[in-house]
Design a protein around this motif. Structure first.
Motif, PDB file in Angstrom:
ATOM      1  N   ARG A  99       0.849  -1.186   0.000  1.00 51.02           N
ATOM      2  CA  ARG A  99       0.000   0.000   0.000  1.00 51.02           C
ATOM      3  C   ARG A  99       0.886   1.238   0.000  1.00 51.02           C
ATOM      4  NH1 ARG A  99      -2.946  -3.551  -0.694  1.00 51.02           N
ATOM      5  NH2 ARG A  99      -4.964  -4.043   0.238  1.00 51.02           N
TER       6      ARG A  99
ATOM      7  N   SER B  54      -7.264   0.124  -0.864  1.00 51.66           N
ATOM      8  CA  SER B  54      -6.814  -0.199  -2.214  1.00 51.66           C
ATOM      9  C   SER B  54      -7.813  -1.147  -2.857  1.00 51.66           C
ATOM     10  CB  SER B  54      -5.426  -0.839  -2.185  1.00 51.66           C
ATOM     11  OG  SER B  54      -4.934  -1.034  -3.491  1.00 51.66           O
TER      12      SER B  54
ATOM     13  N   ARG C 237      -8.979  -3.002  -6.628  1.00 48.93           N
ATOM     14  CA  ARG C 237      -8.651  -3.325  -8.015  1.00 48.93           C
ATOM     15  C   ARG C 237      -9.918  -3.815  -8.717  1.00 48.93           C
ATOM     16  NH1 ARG C 237      -5.000  -0.815  -6.584  1.00 48.93           N
ATOM     17  NH2 ARG C 237      -2.760  -1.225  -6.772  1.00 48.93           N
TER      18      ARG C 237
END
Length: 202
Positions: free
Chosen positions: A24, A188, A190
């Motif tokens: 991160r 985070s 995706r």
């Protein structure tokens, strides 16, 4: 014996995947104030960085490490250069941030690209980016927090000599290193792999 070897390889692959997915970008405001990383650990993560792929083995990365009082030297340089070059666009808060931000990190690593003209520049930029990814993954493995910034004086030509870079070289930003505060995290997400991968099977 073969099954044991396969199992060990699978465990190693799972550990690598876990490390990659745990990476991160943690901003310096989330670093533990005043806690210094031993230099031998910084040398270790930089050594890992240098094992990045590089076309024709040019190894274009060039790192300048600022720690201790060196961080103040960086802070003074970048803030004064900004004041000199900003003109009517000068912002006091930006100037003050450049003065204070390097001091939030244990170490600040300037990320340079030394050109050799042997391969296209885009390939050299890619090699340096791979080196920074190695550095970041190694930092995570050592329990450190890292943040790659392209702010400050990154794109000012006049900044290059301070970092040992020539006119054809590039400054690609700064990597901030520190110990994360307890509970420090960064979200985070995706998107699904299917959105970004095309399989050609025939």
């Amino acid at each position: 014996m073969e099954n044991q070897t396969d199992s060990a390889a699978l465990m190693e692959a799972a550990q690598v995947s876990a490390l990659i997915r745990a990476r991160r970008s943690i901003q310096p405001v989330q670093f533990e104030p005043g806690r210094e990383i031993p230099n031998h650990i910084v040398r270790e993560v930089l050594t890992d960085a240098t094992w990045a792929p590089t076309h024709k083995r040019t190894e274009p990365w060039h790192f300048v490490v600022f720690s201790g009082a060196g961080r103040q030297r960086l802070a003074t340089f970048q803030s004064e250069l900004y004041r000199e070059k900003a003109g009517e666009k000068f912002q006091q808060n930006k100037f003050e941030k450049m003065q204070s931000s390097p001091l939030l990190s244990s170490h600040v690593i300037a990320i340079g690209l030394k050109r050799t003209q042997e391969v296209p520049e885009v390939e050299e930029v890619a090699a340096v980016a791979c080196a920074v990814q190695n550095l970041h993954l190694s930092a995570v493995a050592h329990g450190l927090a890292g943040f790659w910034s392209s702010g400050g004086v990154t794109y000012l030509e006049e900044a290059k000599p301070f970092f040992g870079l020539g006119p054809y070289d590039r400054l690609l930003g700064f990597f901030m290193l520190g110990y994360p505060k307890p509970g420090a995290t960064a979200r985070s997400i995706r998107r699904p792999l299917e959105e970004k991968v095309t399989w050609v099977l025939e």
